[in-house]
Design a protein around this motif. Structure first.
Motif, PDB file in Angstrom:
ATOM      1  N   ALA A   2       0.839  -1.202   0.000  1.00  0.00           N
ATOM      2  CA  ALA A   2       0.000   0.000   0.000  1.00  0.00           C
ATOM      3  C   ALA A   2       0.876   1.254   0.000  1.00  0.00           C
ATOM      4  CB  ALA A   2      -0.944  -0.007   1.194  1.00  0.00           C
ATOM      5  N   GLU A   3       1.995   1.202   0.703  1.00  0.00           N
ATOM      6  CA  GLU A   3       2.936   2.326   0.693  1.00  0.00           C
ATOM      7  C   GLU A   3       3.533   2.523  -0.698  1.00  0.00           C
ATOM      8  OE1 GLU A   3       5.783   1.487   3.788  1.00  0.00           O
ATOM      9  OE2 GLU A   3       4.259   1.674   5.356  1.00  0.00           O
ATOM     10  N   ASP A   4       3.797   1.409  -1.407  1.00  0.00           N
ATOM     11  CA  ASP A   4       4.309   1.500  -2.779  1.00  0.00           C
ATOM     12  C   ASP A   4       3.299   2.164  -3.703  1.00  0.00           C
ATOM     13  OD1 ASP A   4       6.592   0.233  -1.893  1.00  0.00           O
ATOM     14  OD2 ASP A   4       6.089  -1.723  -2.756  1.00  0.00           O
ATOM     15  N   ILE A   5       2.024   1.864  -3.505  1.00  0.00           N
ATOM     16  CA  ILE A   5       0.977   2.509  -4.304  1.00  0.00           C
ATOM     17  C   ILE A   5       0.986   4.006  -4.051  1.00  0.00           C
ATOM     18  CG2 ILE A   5      -1.524   2.747  -4.599  1.00  0.00           C
ATOM     19  CD1 ILE A   5      -1.753  -0.266  -3.964  1.00  0.00           C
ATOM     20  N   GLU A   6       1.065   4.386  -2.784  1.00  0.00           N
ATOM     21  CA  GLU A   6       1.069   5.810  -2.446  1.00  0.00           C
ATOM     22  C   GLU A   6       2.315   6.505  -2.985  1.00  0.00           C
ATOM     23  OE1 GLU A   6      -1.694   7.191  -1.520  1.00  0.00           O
ATOM     24  OE2 GLU A   6      -2.462   5.145  -1.477  1.00  0.00           O
ATOM     25  N   ALA A   7       3.439   5.805  -2.996  1.00  0.00           N
ATOM     26  CA  ALA A   7       4.670   6.388  -3.552  1.00  0.00           C
ATOM     27  C   ALA A   7       4.489   6.664  -5.042  1.00  0.00           C
ATOM     28  CB  ALA A   7       5.853   5.465  -3.311  1.00  0.00           C
ATOM     29  N   LYS A   8       3.869   5.732  -5.750  1.00  0.00           N
ATOM     30  CA  LYS A   8       3.635   5.947  -7.182  1.00  0.00           C
ATOM     31  C   LYS A   8       2.648   7.102  -7.388  1.00  0.00           C
ATOM     32  CE  LYS A   8       3.099   3.649 -11.548  1.00  0.00           C
ATOM     33  NZ  LYS A   8       3.248   2.372 -12.244  1.00  0.00           N
ATOM     34  N   ALA A   9       1.618   7.162  -6.551  1.00  0.00           N
ATOM     35  CA  ALA A   9       0.662   8.264  -6.642  1.00  0.00           C
ATOM     36  C   ALA A   9       1.361   9.605  -6.397  1.00  0.00           C
ATOM     37  CB  ALA A   9      -0.475   8.066  -5.646  1.00  0.00           C
ATOM     38  N   ASP A  10       2.285   9.618  -5.431  1.00  0.00           N
ATOM     39  CA  ASP A  10       3.045  10.844  -5.140  1.00  0.00           C
ATOM     40  C   ASP A  10       3.905  11.253  -6.337  1.00  0.00           C
ATOM     41  OD1 ASP A  10       1.947  10.972  -2.620  1.00  0.00           O
ATOM     42  OD2 ASP A  10       3.734  10.212  -1.589  1.00  0.00           O
ATOM     43  N   GLN A  11       4.472  10.268  -7.027  1.00  0.00           N
ATOM     44  CA  GLN A  11       5.266  10.564  -8.227  1.00  0.00           C
ATOM     45  C   GLN A  11       4.411  11.245  -9.287  1.00  0.00           C
ATOM     46  OE1 GLN A  11       6.809   6.751  -9.422  1.00  0.00           O
ATOM     47  NE2 GLN A  11       8.661   6.950  -8.176  1.00  0.00           N
ATOM     48  N   TRP A  12       3.151  10.831  -9.365  1.00  0.00           N
ATOM     49  CA  TRP A  12       2.242  11.415 -10.347  1.00  0.00           C
ATOM     50  C   TRP A  12       1.604  12.709  -9.857  1.00  0.00           C
ATOM     51  CZ3 TRP A  12      -1.015   6.555 -12.065  1.00  0.00           C
ATOM     52  CH2 TRP A  12      -0.200   5.698 -12.790  1.00  0.00           C
ATOM     53  N   GLY A  13       1.898  13.057  -8.601  1.00  0.00           N
ATOM     54  CA  GLY A  13       1.344  14.289  -8.043  1.00  0.00           C
ATOM     55  C   GLY A  13      -0.116  14.173  -7.621  1.00  0.00           C
ATOM     56  N   GLN A  14      -0.552  12.962  -7.287  1.00  0.00           N
ATOM     57  CA  GLN A  14      -1.956  12.760  -6.861  1.00  0.00           C
ATOM     58  C   GLN A  14      -2.094  12.985  -5.382  1.00  0.00           C
ATOM     59  OE1 GLN A  14      -3.134   8.853  -8.070  1.00  0.00           O
ATOM     60  NE2 GLN A  14      -3.883   9.601 -10.026  1.00  0.00           N
TER      61      GLN A  14
END
Length: 172
Positions: free
Chosen positions: A160-172
């Motif tokens: 779940a943290e990995d998902i949030e990291a990817k979302a952060d990369q996309w600026g979500q």
């Protein structure tokens, strides 16, 4: 109160996985008021040091009790079923297959909708794992199996943290 009491004894709550968060919060505030070092200022430095030890002990117990993974880990350890997260990473094949499928979905996610869909699926998996932990600990008393479930939940949390990291990369 005794520094050697279990967290559950310290907080005067049942030694169960299911806990009332509001009750934990209220008890934490009550215990902190009782043990605050400023209340012992007139009694000298030794009394303040002891109060500080109590304050630290109360905070550590609160952190364990309010977090489902830490609470389950603690209950398992109290019942002789250590989690051994660093040395025992064995998981059932179906769980590993699910993890691999999620990882592929994350790698392939090309937009916010795909990420949101994966996030919802992982959150549902987390909810199922927590429900299973509740059943294993509070209903069955199967601490070795609960320890395996805790390890699985740790995997889910990291993913779940990995998902949030990817979302952060996309600026979500």
């Amino acid at each position: 109160m005794n520094l050697n009491d279990t967290d559950f004894e310290l907080f005067a709550v049942p030694a169960t996985f299911a806990q009332d968060r509001a009750a934990l919060d209220a008890r934490w505030k009550e215990l902190q008021r009782e043990a605050h070092p400023d209340r012992f200022a007139a009694q000298g430095p030794a009394a303040q040091r002891i109060a500080m030890q109590w304050s630290v002990r109360i905070n550590e117990a609160y952190q364990r009790l309010k977090n489902p993974i830490k609470r389950a880990t603690y209950l398992c350890e109290l019942h002789g079923a250590g989690i051994q997260a660093h040395t025992n990473t064995a998981m059932p094949p179906e769980f590993l297959m699910q993890q691999m499928a999620w990882r592929e979905e994350l790698d392939d996610a090309a937009d916010a909708a795909a990420l949101d869909s994966l996030r919802a699926e992982v959150e549902a998996g987390r909810a199922r794992a927590l429900s299973t932990l509740d059943w294993l600990i509070d209903e069955k008393g199967d601490y070795p199996e609960a320890a395996r479930q805790v390890r699985a939940l740790m995997f889910i949390e990291r993913f779940a943290e990995d998902i949030e990291a990817k979302a952060d990369q996309w600026g979500q």
